[in-house]
Design a protein around this motif. Sequence first.
Motif, PDB file in Angstrom:
ATOM      1  N   LYS A  37      61.402  86.882  34.192  1.00  0.00           N
ATOM      2  CA  LYS A  37      60.395  86.084  34.890  1.00  0.00           C
ATOM      3  C   LYS A  37      59.344  85.591  33.901  1.00  0.00           C
ATOM      4  O   LYS A  37      59.077  86.233  32.884  1.00  0.00           O
ATOM      5  N   PHE A  38      58.740  84.448  34.226  1.00  0.00           N
ATOM      6  CA  PHE A  38      57.698  83.876  33.377  1.00  0.00           C
ATOM      7  C   PHE A  38      56.537  83.402  34.263  1.00  0.00           C
ATOM      8  O   PHE A  38      56.301  82.197  34.426  1.00  0.00           O
ATOM      9  N   LYS A  85      58.732  72.936  34.488  1.00  0.00           N
ATOM     10  CA  LYS A  85      58.724  73.435  33.111  1.00  0.00           C
ATOM     11  C   LYS A  85      57.456  74.254  32.855  1.00  0.00           C
ATOM     12  O   LYS A  85      56.403  73.991  33.441  1.00  0.00           O
ATOM     13  N   ILE A  86      57.613  75.230  31.971  1.00  0.00           N
ATOM     14  CA  ILE A  86      56.468  76.061  31.617  1.00  0.00           C
ATOM     15  C   ILE A  86      56.442  76.239  30.099  1.00  0.00           C
ATOM     16  O   ILE A  86      57.490  76.347  29.461  1.00  0.00           O
ATOM     17  N   LEU A 139      57.339  77.395  23.260  1.00  0.00           N
ATOM     18  CA  LEU A 139      58.642  77.283  23.891  1.00  0.00           C
ATOM     19  C   LEU A 139      58.490  76.632  25.255  1.00  0.00           C
ATOM     20  O   LEU A 139      57.698  77.089  26.080  1.00  0.00           O
ATOM     21  N   VAL A 140      59.226  75.563  25.483  1.00  0.00           N
ATOM     22  CA  VAL A 140      59.207  74.876  26.773  1.00  0.00           C
ATOM     23  C   VAL A 140      60.442  75.322  27.548  1.00  0.00           C
ATOM     24  O   VAL A 140      61.566  75.018  27.156  1.00  0.00           O
ATOM     25  N   ARG A 141      60.220  76.045  28.635  1.00  0.00           N
ATOM     26  CA  ARG A 141      61.320  76.561  29.449  1.00  0.00           C
ATOM     27  C   ARG A 141      61.428  75.784  30.759  1.00  0.00           C
ATOM     28  O   ARG A 141      60.414  75.426  31.365  1.00  0.00           O
ATOM     29  N   ASP A 142      62.672  75.563  31.214  1.00  0.00           N
ATOM     30  CA  ASP A 142      62.867  74.901  32.499  1.00  0.00           C
ATOM     31  C   ASP A 142      62.838  75.934  33.618  1.00  0.00           C
ATOM     32  O   ASP A 142      62.538  77.112  33.399  1.00  0.00           O
ATOM     33  N   ARG A 143      63.160  75.508  34.829  1.00  0.00           N
ATOM     34  CA  ARG A 143      63.090  76.409  35.990  1.00  0.00           C
ATOM     35  C   ARG A 143      63.983  77.640  35.829  1.00  0.00           C
ATOM     36  O   ARG A 143      63.669  78.730  36.322  1.00  0.00           O
ATOM     37  N   SER A 144      65.102  77.471  35.142  1.00  0.00           N
ATOM     38  CA  SER A 144      66.045  78.584  34.978  1.00  0.00           C
ATOM     39  C   SER A 144      65.602  79.571  33.910  1.00  0.00           C
ATOM     40  O   SER A 144      66.128  80.678  33.821  1.00  0.00           O
ATOM     41  N   GLY A 145      64.621  79.180  33.089  1.00  0.00           N
ATOM     42  CA  GLY A 145      64.173  80.031  31.996  1.00  0.00           C
ATOM     43  C   GLY A 145      64.712  79.607  30.647  1.00  0.00           C
ATOM     44  O   GLY A 145      64.286  80.107  29.605  1.00  0.00           O
ATOM     45  N   LYS A 146      65.645  78.667  30.630  1.00  0.00           N
ATOM     46  CA  LYS A 146      66.229  78.204  29.379  1.00  0.00           C
ATOM     47  C   LYS A 146      65.217  77.378  28.591  1.00  0.00           C
ATOM     48  O   LYS A 146      64.462  76.584  29.161  1.00  0.00           O
ATOM     49  N   LYS A 174      64.754  77.223  18.882  1.00  0.00           N
ATOM     50  CA  LYS A 174      65.232  77.036  20.258  1.00  0.00           C
ATOM     51  C   LYS A 174      66.534  77.797  20.489  1.00  0.00           C
ATOM     52  O   LYS A 174      66.699  78.507  21.496  1.00  0.00           O
ATOM     53  N   LYS A 175      67.459  77.698  19.542  1.00  0.00           N
ATOM     54  CA  LYS A 175      68.744  78.384  19.662  1.00  0.00           C
ATOM     55  C   LYS A 175      68.551  79.893  19.703  1.00  0.00           C
ATOM     56  O   LYS A 175      69.161  80.596  20.516  1.00  0.00           O
ATOM     57  N   SER A 176      67.680  80.397  18.852  1.00  0.00           N
ATOM     58  CA  SER A 176      67.422  81.836  18.811  1.00  0.00           C
ATOM     59  C   SER A 176      66.794  82.331  20.107  1.00  0.00           C
ATOM     60  O   SER A 176      67.163  83.394  20.636  1.00  0.00           O
ATOM     61  N   ALA A 177      65.841  81.561  20.653  1.00  0.00           N
ATOM     62  CA  ALA A 177      65.177  81.954  21.899  1.00  0.00           C
ATOM     63  C   ALA A 177      66.161  81.981  23.068  1.00  0.00           C
ATOM     64  O   ALA A 177      66.140  82.898  23.898  1.00  0.00           O
ATOM     65  N   ASN A 178      67.030  80.989  23.140  1.00  0.00           N
ATOM     66  CA  ASN A 178      68.017  80.963  24.221  1.00  0.00           C
ATOM     67  C   ASN A 178      69.049  82.074  24.063  1.00  0.00           C
ATOM     68  O   ASN A 178      69.537  82.635  25.052  1.00  0.00           O
ATOM     69  N   GLN A 179      69.353  82.400  22.825  1.00  0.00           N
ATOM     70  CA  GLN A 179      70.267  83.494  22.550  1.00  0.00           C
ATOM     71  C   GLN A 179      69.699  84.806  23.094  1.00  0.00           C
ATOM     72  O   GLN A 179      70.406  85.596  23.735  1.00  0.00           O
ATOM     73  N   ASP A 180      68.407  85.043  22.874  1.00  0.00           N
ATOM     74  CA  ASP A 180      67.761  86.244  23.405  1.00  0.00           C
ATOM     75  C   ASP A 180      67.736  86.224  24.927  1.00  0.00           C
ATOM     76  O   ASP A 180      67.990  87.245  25.584  1.00  0.00           O
ATOM     77  N   PHE A 181      67.433  85.051  25.498  1.00  0.00           N
ATOM     78  CA  PHE A 181      67.355  84.918  26.950  1.00  0.00           C
ATOM     79  C   PHE A 181      68.699  85.197  27.610  1.00  0.00           C
ATOM     80  O   PHE A 181      68.778  85.781  28.698  1.00  0.00           O
ATOM     81  N   GLU A 182      69.784  84.799  26.946  1.00  0.00           N
ATOM     82  CA  GLU A 182      71.117  84.924  27.522  1.00  0.00           C
ATOM     83  C   GLU A 182      71.775  86.272  27.245  1.00  0.00           C
ATOM     84  O   GLU A 182      72.921  86.497  27.624  1.00  0.00           O
ATOM     85  N   THR A 183      71.035  87.189  26.606  1.00  0.00           N
ATOM     86  CA  THR A 183      71.591  88.522  26.364  1.00  0.00           C
ATOM     87  C   THR A 183      71.891  89.236  27.674  1.00  0.00           C
ATOM     88  O   THR A 183      72.935  89.865  27.838  1.00  0.00           O
ATOM     89  N   LEU A 184      70.970  89.118  28.632  1.00  0.00           N
ATOM     90  CA  LEU A 184      71.179  89.756  29.933  1.00  0.00           C
ATOM     91  C   LEU A 184      72.111  88.901  30.782  1.00  0.00           C
ATOM     92  O   LEU A 184      72.055  87.670  30.731  1.00  0.00           O
ATOM     93  N   PRO A 185      72.974  89.524  31.572  1.00  0.00           N
ATOM     94  CA  PRO A 185      73.938  88.763  32.376  1.00  0.00           C
ATOM     95  C   PRO A 185      73.249  88.007  33.511  1.00  0.00           C
ATOM     96  O   PRO A 185      72.227  88.462  34.042  1.00  0.00           O
ATOM     97  N   SER A 186      73.814  86.875  33.875  1.00  0.00           N
ATOM     98  CA  SER A 186      73.239  86.070  34.947  1.00  0.00           C
ATOM     99  C   SER A 186      73.605  86.616  36.323  1.00  0.00           C
ATOM    100  O   SER A 186      72.927  86.348  37.312  1.00  0.00           O
ATOM    101  N   GLU A 187      74.667  87.423  36.394  1.00  0.00           N
ATOM    102  CA  GLU A 187      75.096  87.975  37.674  1.00  0.00           C
ATOM    103  C   GLU A 187      74.557  89.388  37.847  1.00  0.00           C
ATOM    104  O   GLU A 187      74.115  90.033  36.885  1.00  0.00           O
ATOM    105  N   ALA A 188      74.572  89.866  39.091  1.00  0.00           N
ATOM    106  CA  ALA A 188      74.106  91.222  39.385  1.00  0.00           C
ATOM    107  C   ALA A 188      75.039  92.248  38.739  1.00  0.00           C
ATOM    108  O   ALA A 188      76.227  92.003  38.540  1.00  0.00           O
ATOM    109  N   VAL A 189      74.461  93.416  38.395  1.00  0.00           N
ATOM    110  CA  VAL A 189      75.246  94.466  37.749  1.00  0.00           C
ATOM    111  C   VAL A 189      75.067  95.780  38.500  1.00  0.00           C
ATOM    112  O   VAL A 189      74.135  95.941  39.296  1.00  0.00           O
ATOM    113  N   LYS A 190      75.953  96.696  38.234  1.00  0.00           N
ATOM    114  CA  LYS A 190      75.835  98.056  38.745  1.00  0.00           C
ATOM    115  C   LYS A 190      76.146  99.008  37.595  1.00  0.00           C
ATOM    116  O   LYS A 190      76.634  98.586  36.537  1.00  0.00           O
TER     117      LYS A 190
END
Length: 311
Positions: A37-38, A85-86, A139-146, A174-190
Amino acid sequence: MLSHVVRGFRLGSLLSLLLLAAGWALPAQAQVKLEQKFPDGRKTVTHTTMKLKQTLTLAGMAQETESERFAISTDQVGKRDADGKIRIEKKTDKLSVNLKIAGMEVTFDSDDPSKKAANPLLEPIVNIMRTAAKLKPILVRDRSGKVVAVEGLDNAAEGVPAEFRGDFEPEKIKKSANQDFETLPSEAVKAGTTWTKNSEMPLGGGQTMTFTTDYKYIGEVQEAGKTLHKIEAKVTAVSLTIVDNPMVKLTKCEVKPTESSETMLFDPEAGELHSTKSKVRIQGVLDLEIGGMALPGQLDLTIETEAVRQP
């Protein structure tokens, strides 16, 4: 006797089926979404320590390198605009580096950035540290956080040696920031959910190390009065490339992780990582060509990092 056992088994099986049908089986593992979240106006301060120890043996001669880097950084979230955007300004409040290379030692402290290197040969390295300490990328992020853009880096690499300027380019950040953002999965986990990600670590001078990492969601843990989500990870493959460096050519690279561990704690209430701690050791063949001279080599590199969000 046997008939009683058979009837008991059948009765037990029937009860099990009935319970399953009624939804009375063992409760399914709860799924969670590790959602970053941001929120407008949030300020996050992080303390990060990185230690590196390397032995590079070329043509039978070993060269030792050690470094320790400590940074205090702040992320200041702005206000989301009409397009969703934020903007998040990232700045370094403190940077200190101790580096030992080829029998020489250099130190840098952002509290005294104008201090020259004791050895003039190392002044270009100190200048890179000065530049890194002054950076304030937005860093300019869109609604999804990218991250869709990086601002505030005009003339950021001025005075930095040409072979290191690429590390300060907006697209690379930008590439490095998105790489960090995408470390966590977009789908729910258990508990027990696994996933794999590739990531890159720029090393300067056109060098990039690429990691393949396997992640596993462990579950909830209690720490510092908070309920956090624990993730464990392990590097399973690594490679190195060197591009746009006229002095050094990589002719053979057969390295692999011989030791690896990482623990991440995610704070669901804050929507950001609470802490990360990792260690990886990389060993193997690394043959170079320097100034046209072929140099067969061996690499032994250990990288340890720890980052903790401050209360």
